[in-house]
Motif scaffolding. Sequence first.
Motif: not given
Length: 482
Positions: A273-290
Motif C-alpha cells: 500500500g505504501f509502494a503504490i502511493s508513490g510517496t517519497r517522504g514516507a521513507l522516513a517512517v521505516p527509516l527513523f522508526g526502524g
Amino acid sequence: MNTTSSFPKKYGAVKLLSGLGVMLLGMFWVLGSLTISKLGMTGALMFLALPIGVALMMYLWSFPKAGIWLSLIMGFLISGISRYINAPWGLSIDIFLTLSLLIVLINKAIRVRWQNANTDIVIFSLVWMGYLVLEIFNPAGNGFEAWFYAMRGIGFYQALAVPIVYLLFREEKDFHTFLNLLILLSLLGTAWGFRQQIFGVDAAEYRWLWDEEHHEEHVLHGVLRVFSFYSDAGQFGASQAMMALLTGILALGPFSLKRRILYWILAIVFFLGFAISGTRGALAVPLFGGLAYLVTTKNFKVLFAGLSAMILVFVILKYTFLFQGVEQVRRMRTALDPNNRSLEVRLENQVTFGRYLADKPFGGGIGTAGFWGARFNPNSLMANTATDSWYVKIWAETGIVGLAIHLSFLGFVLGKGGAVCMGLTDPKRKSYAMAIYASIVGVIFSSYGNQVFGQMPTGMIMNLAIPFLFLIPTWYENNTKK
C-alpha cells in the motif's frame, strides 16, 4: 372485542392512538416537510439522521468510550466521504470528542479517578492548547473563524483525546481494541487503494482529481499516485508505511506462530500500500522508526544487522539503478537526489517564510497558511507560499515561540517513550510498546517532508497512540488491583 385493551397502556404503539401521540406525529411530519422543502436532499438526510443521532446520544451517555472509537473511524473516513457528499464531516470528530468529555463530566454513573489525568502528557497538551487560544489575538491572523477551523487538527483534538484516554482507557483490553481497529481501518484503506490501482478511480474521485485540480500531484507521467480514501497520496503512503512498520515489529515479537505469520502478512500488505502511493517522504517512517526500534531493543547484534540492512537499501537507491523499471522505486530514488527541484522549491519557500516572520515571534496566525489561508485570505503571502512540512506550518502560523513549545512536546515524547520501552520487562508488552513507539518516531520525522502529524487519520492516531504508549507500564498496576 377491543384488541387494544389487551396491551399495557404504557408500552408499544398503542401510545400513538392517544391525542398526544397523534399531535407529536403531526408535528414530526410538519417539521420534516418544512425541513425538506427548505434544504432539499440535505434537509431530508438531516431529518432521517435525527433518530439515529438521538440513539447515538443515548449510547454515548452510557458508553463514552465509543466517542473515541468513532473519532478514530471518522478520522479515516472524512476525506473519502467528502468526495461523495459535500458536508462538514470533519466536525464529527469535534462532536464525538466533546460529547465524550462532557459525558464524563456530567454523568455521575461514569466514575473516573481524575488524578489519572494529572500527567505530564496531559499538561503538555493543555499548555499547547492554551498557547493556541492566545493566538486568537494575533494581529496578523485571519480572524476567529479561520482560527477555529485550523486549530482543531493542530491542538484541539489532542487536548480532548489525551485526557480522555488517561481517564477511560487504562486496561490492556482497551489497547488491543485500539490496535485491532487501527489495523482493520488501515486494511480497508489498502483495499480501497488497490481498487484504484487496478480498476481506476470512480466518478467522484475523478472529479476530485481533475475538476478540483489535484491531478498535478497525483498523476505523474501518466501514473496514478494512489490516495485511497485518505486526504492525499502523501497521507496514505505515510499511514501505510507506519502500519507496515508497526505490524512488522509485532511479527518479531514473542507471540504464537499463527499470530506472527498474520502480522508478517499484514506488514507485506501495508508495505505494498505504501509502494503504490508513490510517496517519497514516507521513507522516513521505516527509516527513523526502524532505527528507534533497533535502539530500544538494546541488542547490539540486532542493531548492527538492522543498520547494515538500512545502509544496503540506501546504497541501492542512491548509487545504483536496480529496480529502476518499477515506477514506485524510481520515485523513491528521487527523494535522495540533492538536486531535486521539489526540494529546492521547499527550501526557497522556507526562506520566504523566514523573511516574513522575522518580526513575528508568534507567527502569522493560525489559519493563515495552507488550505485555510487560501480560503479566508487567498491573496496573502502566507496562503500563496506552500508550507509542505508540518514543522514549517507550525512555525509559519505560531512563530518561533509556538514551534519551540511544539518541538519540546515531541522531544519529550521521544525521550520518555524510549525510556518506557527500555524499562519494560514483560516481552509481549515490550513488543507492543516498541511497535507503537517506532510508529510515533517514524511519523514525527516524516512530518518534516509532509504535513503528516496533523492530518487525518494520522493526527487522530497519534493523539491516541502517545497516551496509550505511556499507559502500557500501568497495566501491571491495574492487573494487580483486580
